[in-house]
Design a protein around this motif. Structure first.
Motif, PDB file in Angstrom:
ATOM      1  N   ALA A  25       0.586  -1.197   0.382  1.00  0.00           N
ATOM      2  CA  ALA A  25       0.162  -0.291   0.311  1.00  0.00           C
ATOM      3  C   ALA A  25       0.794   1.641  -0.012  1.00  0.00           C
ATOM      4  O   ALA A  25       2.092   0.692   0.680  1.00  0.00           O
ATOM      5  CB  ALA A  25      -0.925  -0.009   0.894  1.00  0.00           C
ATOM      6  N   ASN A  26      -0.159   2.549  -0.160  1.00  0.00           N
ATOM      7  CA  ASN A  26       0.834   3.925  -0.256  1.00  0.00           C
ATOM      8  C   ASN A  26       0.576   4.672   0.696  1.00  0.00           C
ATOM      9  O   ASN A  26       0.290   3.284   1.978  1.00  0.00           O
ATOM     10  CB  ASN A  26       0.018   4.566  -1.857  1.00  0.00           C
ATOM     11  N   PRO A  27       1.680   5.575   1.771  1.00  0.00           N
ATOM     12  CA  PRO A  27       1.325   6.381   2.707  1.00  0.00           C
ATOM     13  C   PRO A  27      -0.311   6.218   3.375  1.00  0.00           C
ATOM     14  O   PRO A  27      -0.225   5.956   4.231  1.00  0.00           O
ATOM     15  CB  PRO A  27       1.876   7.209   2.739  1.00  0.00           C
ATOM     16  N   LEU A  28      -1.250   6.307   2.100  1.00  0.00           N
ATOM     17  CA  LEU A  28      -2.642   6.581   3.603  1.00  0.00           C
ATOM     18  C   LEU A  28      -3.168   5.139   3.156  1.00  0.00           C
ATOM     19  O   LEU A  28      -4.330   4.972   3.021  1.00  0.00           O
ATOM     20  CB  LEU A  28      -3.075   7.625   2.166  1.00  0.00           C
ATOM     21  N   VAL A 221      -0.451  10.312  -5.182  1.00  0.00           N
ATOM     22  CA  VAL A 221      -1.417   9.881  -6.513  1.00  0.00           C
ATOM     23  C   VAL A 221      -1.917   8.219  -6.628  1.00  0.00           C
ATOM     24  O   VAL A 221      -0.940   7.765  -5.877  1.00  0.00           O
ATOM     25  CB  VAL A 221      -1.422  10.538  -7.830  1.00  0.00           C
ATOM     26  N   VAL A 222      -2.562   8.369  -6.740  1.00  0.00           N
ATOM     27  CA  VAL A 222      -3.386   6.908  -6.575  1.00  0.00           C
ATOM     28  C   VAL A 222      -4.108   6.608  -8.351  1.00  0.00           C
ATOM     29  O   VAL A 222      -4.322   8.083  -8.707  1.00  0.00           O
ATOM     30  CB  VAL A 222      -4.569   6.718  -5.722  1.00  0.00           C
ATOM     31  N   THR A 223      -4.159   5.393  -9.091  1.00  0.00           N
ATOM     32  CA  THR A 223      -4.867   4.696 -10.336  1.00  0.00           C
ATOM     33  C   THR A 223      -6.279   4.911 -10.308  1.00  0.00           C
ATOM     34  O   THR A 223      -6.582   4.250  -9.200  1.00  0.00           O
ATOM     35  CB  THR A 223      -4.187   4.235 -10.755  1.00  0.00           C
ATOM     36  N   ALA A 224      -6.934   5.889 -11.063  1.00  0.00           N
ATOM     37  CA  ALA A 224      -7.840   6.039 -11.024  1.00  0.00           C
ATOM     38  C   ALA A 224      -8.947   4.807 -12.142  1.00  0.00           C
ATOM     39  O   ALA A 224      -9.957   4.410 -11.722  1.00  0.00           O
ATOM     40  CB  ALA A 224      -8.541   7.654 -11.073  1.00  0.00           C
ATOM     41  N   SER A 225      -7.929   4.901 -13.156  1.00  0.00           N
ATOM     42  CA  SER A 225      -8.212   3.752 -14.256  1.00  0.00           C
ATOM     43  C   SER A 225      -6.605   3.256 -15.447  1.00  0.00           C
ATOM     44  O   SER A 225      -6.046   4.727 -14.925  1.00  0.00           O
ATOM     45  CB  SER A 225      -9.512   4.415 -15.060  1.00  0.00           C
ATOM     46  N   VAL A 226      -7.097   2.856 -16.408  1.00  0.00           N
ATOM     47  CA  VAL A 226      -6.251   1.963 -17.017  1.00  0.00           C
ATOM     48  C   VAL A 226      -6.806   1.501 -17.906  1.00  0.00           C
ATOM     49  O   VAL A 226      -8.119   0.866 -18.092  1.00  0.00           O
ATOM     50  CB  VAL A 226      -5.524   0.765 -16.441  1.00  0.00           C
ATOM     51  N   ASP A 227      -6.783   2.449 -19.340  1.00  0.00           N
ATOM     52  CA  ASP A 227      -7.731   2.220 -20.487  1.00  0.00           C
ATOM     53  C   ASP A 227      -7.029   0.925 -20.781  1.00  0.00           C
ATOM     54  O   ASP A 227      -5.812  -0.067 -20.549  1.00  0.00           O
ATOM     55  CB  ASP A 227      -6.630   3.239 -21.889  1.00  0.00           C
ATOM     56  N   THR A 228      -7.780   0.481 -21.993  1.00  0.00           N
ATOM     57  CA  THR A 228      -7.453  -0.873 -22.874  1.00  0.00           C
ATOM     58  C   THR A 228      -6.043  -0.866 -23.408  1.00  0.00           C
ATOM     59  O   THR A 228      -5.633  -0.205 -23.714  1.00  0.00           O
ATOM     60  CB  THR A 228      -8.666  -0.678 -24.145  1.00  0.00           C
ATOM     61  N   THR A 229      -5.915  -1.804 -23.230  1.00  0.00           N
ATOM     62  CA  THR A 229      -4.126  -1.892 -22.878  1.00  0.00           C
ATOM     63  C   THR A 229      -3.929  -3.747 -23.820  1.00  0.00           C
ATOM     64  O   THR A 229      -4.891  -4.523 -23.620  1.00  0.00           O
ATOM     65  CB  THR A 229      -3.828  -2.576 -21.900  1.00  0.00           C
ATOM     66  N   ASP A 230      -3.685  -3.914 -25.362  1.00  0.00           N
ATOM     67  CA  ASP A 230      -2.632  -4.832 -26.150  1.00  0.00           C
ATOM     68  C   ASP A 230      -1.607  -5.040 -25.900  1.00  0.00           C
ATOM     69  O   ASP A 230      -1.010  -4.036 -26.298  1.00  0.00           O
ATOM     70  CB  ASP A 230      -3.513  -4.475 -27.407  1.00  0.00           C
ATOM     71  N   PHE A 231      -1.236  -6.203 -25.768  1.00  0.00           N
ATOM     72  CA  PHE A 231       0.516  -7.108 -26.165  1.00  0.00           C
ATOM     73  C   PHE A 231       0.458  -7.046 -27.464  1.00  0.00           C
ATOM     74  O   PHE A 231      -0.419  -8.075 -27.742  1.00  0.00           O
ATOM     75  CB  PHE A 231       0.012  -7.582 -25.082  1.00  0.00           C
ATOM     76  N   TYR A 232       1.269  -6.174 -27.731  1.00  0.00           N
ATOM     77  CA  TYR A 232       1.204  -6.804 -29.187  1.00  0.00           C
ATOM     78  C   TYR A 232       3.171  -8.289 -29.514  1.00  0.00           C
ATOM     79  O   TYR A 232       2.627  -8.528 -30.883  1.00  0.00           O
ATOM     80  CB  TYR A 232       2.321  -5.651 -30.286  1.00  0.00           C
ATOM     81  N   VAL A 284      -4.456  13.147  -4.565  1.00  0.00           N
ATOM     82  CA  VAL A 284      -5.300  12.625  -3.019  1.00  0.00           C
ATOM     83  C   VAL A 284      -4.784  13.349  -1.708  1.00  0.00           C
ATOM     84  O   VAL A 284      -2.932  13.611  -2.101  1.00  0.00           O
ATOM     85  CB  VAL A 284      -5.431  11.217  -2.738  1.00  0.00           C
ATOM     86  N   GLY A 285      -5.070  13.614  -0.820  1.00  0.00           N
ATOM     87  CA  GLY A 285      -4.642  14.900   0.239  1.00  0.00           C
ATOM     88  C   GLY A 285      -4.551  13.347   1.226  1.00  0.00           C
ATOM     89  O   GLY A 285      -5.069  12.513   0.746  1.00  0.00           O
ATOM     90  N   PRO A 286      -4.536  13.892   2.438  1.00  0.00           N
ATOM     91  CA  PRO A 286      -4.255  13.052   3.676  1.00  0.00           C
ATOM     92  C   PRO A 286      -5.239  12.534   4.521  1.00  0.00           C
ATOM     93  O   PRO A 286      -5.542  11.154   4.706  1.00  0.00           O
ATOM     94  CB  PRO A 286      -3.780  13.890   5.037  1.00  0.00           C
ATOM     95  N   THR A 287      -6.822  12.347   3.637  1.00  0.00           N
ATOM     96  CA  THR A 287      -7.772  12.164   4.265  1.00  0.00           C
ATOM     97  C   THR A 287      -7.969  11.013   3.125  1.00  0.00           C
ATOM     98  O   THR A 287      -8.915  10.780   3.419  1.00  0.00           O
ATOM     99  CB  THR A 287      -9.218  12.977   3.828  1.00  0.00           C
TER     100      THR A 287
END
Length: 338
Positions: A25-28, A221-232, A284-287
């Motif tokens: 986990a992150n510091p939060l 920062v936190v990850t909110a989304s990851v777009d469609t990802t294709d592996f070539y 994101v902040g402390p909360t």
């Protein structure tokens, strides 16, 4: 190959628990996005391999939105099932819930759809002898949804061979917020057939994009989304990963960061594009609530073009998000019934 094993989606259900420790986990106290992506790929890979009865490689995954975080002390409850089997491919869906073991409560974290390809020792696709056959109305609905996603993916990867040849770095808004990482793929990074495990790669991408986001936001920062990802193209042990991460858009509290991966054979010097993905990160902040980030001043026409393209992707995400939530809740209710 004729179908010798008929399976229904619910028959393939597999549930795995991961306990979230401070090191995850992150510091939060929120589970890192890269860790949950790694765990999701571990579970989906187990599911695809046990159904295929041979090694499988991740070929692509649809956009992922993280609805709520998993906290230290909670469990990541990951349920996987197969909703489509093609000639050589297997589509696996995953429902992720944050489970509080003390209160015995669960909340929705995300829903994911991933496509795997069964391969032989030479990494070439091999035919499968199994197929999906719905036995209930709910399973038929799941199967039809999978068919739509499959069609979209086929249209999306028509030019995958050409994309694999594009090893050029992506252009970002400002070189100050661009990071290039190099890593030699070691045996501990690999899975079957000496290929890089995709979960390990997604963890690396999450880390590198978070570094870019943190540098710009001057805070966590936190990850909110990851777009469609294709592996070539698969990455082998001994090859070098080149990970380019750069800022492509800035909102009030969120940022879009592109991550492009190129693999290099240090002996021949050959480079190939492995994958590209867009991450949305929130300051994101402390909360744990979102907080504003500095405004970015556009001074060049090429920067306007980058932002215009990014705004199109942002609008597509917003359109997808509401249907994503309702669809995830629908699957959540279904999984509770079986």
């Amino acid at each position: 190959m004729p179908c010798k094993r008929k399976l229904s989606p619910f028959e393939t259900k597999l549930t795995t628990l991961f306990q979230v420790m401070p090191m995850h986990a992150n510091p939060l106290g929120m589970l890192f996005g890269g860790v949950i992506e790694d765990w999701m790929i571990q579970v989906s890979n187990m599911e695809a391999t046990r159904i295929a009865k041979r090694p499988t490689l991740l070929a692509g995954m649809d956009s992922i939105f993280f609805i709520s975080p998993v906290l230290v002390g909670e469990n990541a409850n990951i349920t996987a099932w197969v909703d489509y089997i093609g000639n050589t491919s297997i589509d696996v869906s995953l429902l992720v819930e944050a489970e509080n073991p003390i209160l015995n409560e669960k909340r929705l974290t995300t829903l994911a759809h991933m496509t795997y390809v069964a391969v032989g020792k030479d990494l070439r696709p091999v035919m499968l002898d199994a197929c999906i056959e719905a036995k209930t109305k709910e399973e038929e609905e799941i199967y039809q949804d999978a068919l739509k996603r499959r069609k979209n993916r086929e249209n999306r990867i028509k030019d995958r061979k050409e994309r694999a040849l594009d090893s050029s770095p992506p252009r970002g808004l400002d070189d100050r917020f661009t990071i290039t990482n190099y890593k030699v793929v070691m045996p501990e990074d690999a899975m079957a057939l000496n290929t890089l495990f995709a979960g390990k790669l997604m963890r690396l991408l999450d880390e590198s994009t978070a570094l870019v986001g943190t540098r710009y936001a001057r805070g966590p920062v936190v990850t909110a989304s990851v777009d469609t990802t294709d592996f070539y193209s698969p990455v082998m042990v001994g090859e070098t990963l080149i990970i380019y991460s750069t800022l492509t858009n800035i909102g009030k509290s969120s940022m879009e960061v592109i991550a492009k991966v190129v693999k290099r054979d240090e002996i021949t010097g050959e480079e190939k594009h492995t994958t590209t993905s867009y991450f949305t990160l929130v300051h994101v902040g402390p909360t744990g609530r979102s907080e504003p980030i500095p405004e970015f001043k556009v001074t060049e026409d090429w920067q306007k073009e980058i932002i215009a393209e990014s705004e199109k992707r942002r609008n597509e995400r917003l359109e997808m998000l509401s249907s994503f939530k309702s669809n995830a809740e629908k699957f959540r209710q279904l999984m509770q019934k079986i």
